[in-house]
Design an enzyme around this catalytic site. Structure first.
Site, mmCIF file in Angstrom:
data_model
loop_
_atom_site.group_PDB
_atom_site.id
_atom_site.type_symbol
_atom_site.label_atom_id
_atom_site.label_comp_id
_atom_site.label_asym_id
_atom_site.label_seq_id
_atom_site.Cartn_x
_atom_site.Cartn_y
_atom_site.Cartn_z
ATOM 1 C CB VAL A 59 -43.303 6.896 56.742
ATOM 2 C CG1 VAL A 59 -43.753 5.725 57.611
ATOM 3 C CG2 VAL A 59 -42.577 7.934 57.585
ATOM 4 N N GLY A 104 -47.800 4.081 52.288
ATOM 5 C CA GLY A 104 -46.628 4.931 52.480
ATOM 6 C C GLY A 104 -47.047 6.387 52.448
ATOM 7 C CE LYS A 105 -50.157 11.354 52.340
ATOM 8 N NZ LYS A 105 -51.454 11.005 51.743
ATOM 9 N N GLY A 106 -45.073 10.653 52.274
ATOM 10 C CA GLY A 106 -43.862 11.453 52.374
ATOM 11 C C GLY A 106 -44.209 12.904 52.611
ATOM 12 C CG ASP A 145 -51.186 14.608 50.686
ATOM 13 O OD1 ASP A 145 -52.208 13.915 50.591
ATOM 14 O OD2 ASP A 145 -50.939 15.293 51.692
#
Ligand code: NAD
Length: 416
Positions: A59, A104-106, A145
């Protein structure tokens, strides 16, 4: 835990700040929504020959101030809602720190402990190839992460480099130092937490040498935060915990020894020089500073009335629910919010990206000094907004961040 989804909780924090700021409703709606959401379903051949299909997400919440930036998480409970919330928080975190990044992040829905190393490598390489349509060193730069680390980042960097035909160091951060990583990245989040804990003590008139500290979660963030708070501020770390429970010693722990113990035994609960306590008891100890550094939602409406710490410094993302926030604020407990307190990691990720793009690497002192200076600057910026608006630190941090992203969005204009 709050009844609300994580993304709803995150938007509520945003709304609270936005309502004080005179933000046009149209603009607020642009800032609340994720810019781009990618869902990938991808096959991985397992060691025994059969094929499993996994679901992954990337995202990009906002890119008004620069490329999206944020980690990739491997966890069986990963959902799109969670990844959206984490990408949303990254937008405000990079803006609070005034980094030229968006958020952002995934995530991949997988239990990595179930996979062999070669399965994990194939999953990582295939996922990264799948999301390559939207990532790149100038548009979206992932990082580690929960359950991803420097080894996974090395596979990501190699995969992208193979696909484009040349080595691209700046595609991910959190890489091994030998492969374009930055010195000081591993300790960076904990170091930032230490800076914030020290500044929170200044604000409250607490002498760090006499202060007591409890740390929930003894992983990357919790271990370095505890170590640096004890070694560099001289405070007593009297309690720490992990997923199996906690330990307490009013005399303070030798944190270095405790870290060695955790590495050897996988937990802190059996460490002999402390009394066993539960995670709930740890949160409610009568200490000066509480550092939640484990999971989301640790401080909630059910325990916020019983928190006795004078300040909460949020090492984890989203450890305090909006209901608990109101209770802590009413009770005069200073909360240094996650988007400031744990921003040391993304700040050194920024340094790593800059070093990669320049192919010119810094020494450890340079990294530490630049990080501490930026953390102090951001803390002071947030305090100024707090005083101006007479609000809690979280709302102040959001006001500062929203103002920066709103300015960039307005200046750029609505295309076409
Ligand atoms: P980690 O996996 O290294 O450590 C997590 C720790 O929390 C472990 O010790 C684990 O045992 C403990 N834990 C898990 N469930 C628990 C529970 N119910 N009660 C108490 N302890 C529990 O993860 P990390 O990288 O240290 O991340 C911790 C938090 O900090 C996450 O919210 C993460 O998103 C956030 N964060 C991490 C970074 C970073 O650079 N690593 C940066 C910003 C924010």
């Amino acid at each position: 835990m709050s009844e609300k989804s994580l993304y709803e909780m995150a938007v509520e924090q945003f709304n609270r700040a936005a309502s004080l700021m005179d933000l046009e409703p149209d603009l607020a709606e642009v800032l609340r929504r994720p810019k781009r959401v990618l869902i990938v379903e991808f096959p991985v051949r397992m060691d025994d020959g059969h094929v499993e299909v996994f679901t992954g997400y990337r995202v990009q919440h906002n890119v008004a101030r620069g490329p999206a930036k944020g980690g990739i998480r491997y966890h069986p409970d990963v959902t799109l809602d969670e990844v959206k919330a984490l990408a949303f928080w990254m937008t405000w975190k990079t803006a609070v720190m005034n980094l030229p990044f968006g958020g952002g992040k995934g995530g991949v829905k997988v239990d990595p402990k179930r996979l062999s190393r070669s399965e994990l490598e194939r999953l990582s390489r295939r996922f990264f190839s799948e999301i390559q349509v939207i990532i790149g060193p100038y548009n979206d730069i992932p990082a580690p992460d929960v359950n991803t680390n420097a080894d996974v980042m090395a596979w990501y960097m190699d995969t992208y480099s193979m696909n484009v035909g040349h080595t691209v160091l700046g595609i991910v951060t959190g890489k091994p130092v030998e492969l374009g990583g930055s010195k000081g990245r591993e300790e960076a989040t904990g170091r930032g937490v230490k800076v914030c804990a020290g500044l929170a003590m200044d604000v409250l008139g607490i002498d760090p040498k006499k202060a007591t500290v409890a740390v929930q979660g003894f992983g990357n963030v919790g271990q370095f935060a505890a170590l640096l708070i004890s070694q560099e501020l001289g405070s007593k770390v009297v309690a720490v915990s992990d997923s199996r429970g906690g330990i307490y010693n009013p005399e303070g722990f030798d944190v270095e020894e405790l870290i060695r113990y955790k590495k050897e035994h996988g937990t802190v609960v059996t460490y002999p020089k402390g009394e066993r306590i539960t995670n709930e008891e740890l949160l409610e100890l009568d200490v000066d500073i509480l550092v939640p550094a484990a999971l989301e939602g640790a401080i909630h409406a059910g325990n916020a009335e019983r928190i006795k710490a004078k300040a909460v410094v949020e090492g984890a993302n989203g450890p305090t629910t909006p209901e608990a926030d109101e209770i802590l604020s009413r009770r005069g407990i200073l909360v240094v919010p996650d988007i400031l307190a744990n921003a040391g990691g993304v700040t050194v990720s920024y340094f790593e990206w800059v070093q990669d793009l320049q192919s010119f690497f810094w020494d450890l002192d340079q990294v530490r000094n630049a990080l501490e200076k930026m953390m102090k600057g951001a803390f002071n910026d947030v305090m100024k907004v707090k005083e101006k608006y007479n609000v809690d630190m979280r709302t102040a941090a959001y006001i500062l961040a929203i103002d920066r992203v709103a300015y960039a969005t307005k200046k750029r204009g609505i295309y076409p």
